[in-house]
Design an enzyme around this catalytic site. Structure first.
Site, PDB file in Angstrom:
ATOM      1  N   CYS A   1      -2.153  -1.997   7.905  1.00 29.03           N
ATOM      2  CA  CYS A   1      -2.085  -3.022   6.858  1.00 29.03           C
ATOM      3  C   CYS A   1      -0.821  -3.869   6.934  1.00 29.03           C
ATOM      4  O   CYS A   1      -0.877  -5.092   6.769  1.00 29.03           O
ATOM      5  CB  CYS A   1      -2.236  -2.384   5.481  1.00 29.03           C
ATOM      6  SG  CYS A   1      -3.867  -1.622   5.238  1.00 29.03           S
TER       7      CYS A   1
ATOM      8  N   LYS B   1      -7.162  -4.485  -2.752  1.00 31.78           N
ATOM      9  CA  LYS B   1      -7.788  -5.111  -1.589  1.00 31.78           C
ATOM     10  C   LYS B   1      -8.635  -4.098  -0.823  1.00 31.78           C
ATOM     11  O   LYS B   1      -8.442  -2.887  -0.945  1.00 31.78           O
ATOM     12  CB  LYS B   1      -6.737  -5.727  -0.672  1.00 31.78           C
ATOM     13  CG  LYS B   1      -5.757  -4.712  -0.082  1.00 31.78           C
ATOM     14  CD  LYS B   1      -4.641  -5.417   0.669  1.00 31.78           C
ATOM     15  CE  LYS B   1      -3.715  -4.449   1.355  1.00 31.78           C
ATOM     16  NZ  LYS B   1      -4.302  -3.684   2.436  1.00 31.78           N
TER      17      LYS B   1
ATOM     18  N   ASP C   1       0.768  -1.252   0.000  1.00 27.20           N
ATOM     19  CA  ASP C   1       0.000   0.000   0.000  1.00 27.20           C
ATOM     20  C   ASP C   1       0.799   1.304   0.000  1.00 27.20           C
ATOM     21  O   ASP C   1       0.475   2.229   0.752  1.00 27.20           O
ATOM     22  CB  ASP C   1      -0.970   0.021   1.193  1.00 27.20           C
ATOM     23  CG  ASP C   1      -1.860  -1.205   1.268  1.00 27.20           C
ATOM     24  OD1 ASP C   1      -1.921  -1.967   0.285  1.00 27.20           O
ATOM     25  OD2 ASP C   1      -2.487  -1.413   2.319  1.00 27.20           O
TER      26      ASP C   1
END
Length: 189
Positions: free
Chosen positions: A116, A83, A20
């Site tokens: 995350c 995601k 990310d």
């Protein structure tokens, strides 16, 4: 697991996972820290390309957070995995891609360390992977969250490492063409 075996990072059976590092998330990080983190991730990703280490990359809700920053997007093998779950393991296509690599060790980098990245670490450790978390290639908006993620990663059994430490472990010896190319990357960061 034998502690020495756990601490060794081997080229064979390792996958780099970039979590990310996205266009609208990066500006939320401290300017100095984010630049250092991106520089280190880029060095690791380029070294992965040189030594033949597979690279997976993810994006959390790209509609809201944008795509992976351009300087890192090209390193992903195959499409970048989108995601909505915080953990990469919540996305079936991530698990399928990881399974296809036949890896047992994960070199983990990205943003944010306490959300995350950490949740991915927990799920990977729980699935029997040995995670090497690269402390100078992860970040959070707040230092307290970053430090807590590092402490919790150790408690979860992950190996906390640095960019240079990980790369020299993957190389294991000097004098090769790979060593010369990766050494140049380390000097340039």
């Amino acid at each position: 697991m034998d502690i020495i075996k756990k601490l060794w990072l081997k080229k064979d059976g390792t996958v780099l996972v970039i979590v990310d590092v996205q266009e609208r998330l990066v500006p939320a990080m401290d300017e100095h820290v984010r630049q250092q983190v991106i520089t280190n991730i880029r060095a690791i990703a380029e070294a992965a390309r040189i030594i033949g280490l597979p690279v997976l990359a993810t994006e959390q809700y790209p509609k809201g957070l944008g795509g992976t920053v351009p300087e890192l997007a090209s390193y992903a093998e195959g499409p970048i995995i989108q995601k909505s779950s915080f953990s990469c393991c919540g996305e079936e296509s991530f698990l399928d891609a990881l399974e296809g690599k036949k890896a047992r060790q994960i070199l983990l980098v990205g943003m944010e360390a306490h959300v995350c990245v950490f949740q991915t670490l927990l799920d990977l450790q729980g699935r029997g992977y040995q995670v090497h978390l690269v402390r100078d290639a992860i970040c959070s908006r707040r230092k307290t969250d970053f430090l807590t993620a590092l402490d919790s990663a150790r408690l979860a059994g992950a190996t906390v490492t640095t960019t240079e430490m990980a790369l020299f472990q993957l190389l294991q010896k000097a004098g090769t063409a790979e060593f010369k190319a990766v050494s140049a990357l380390i000097k340039d960061r």
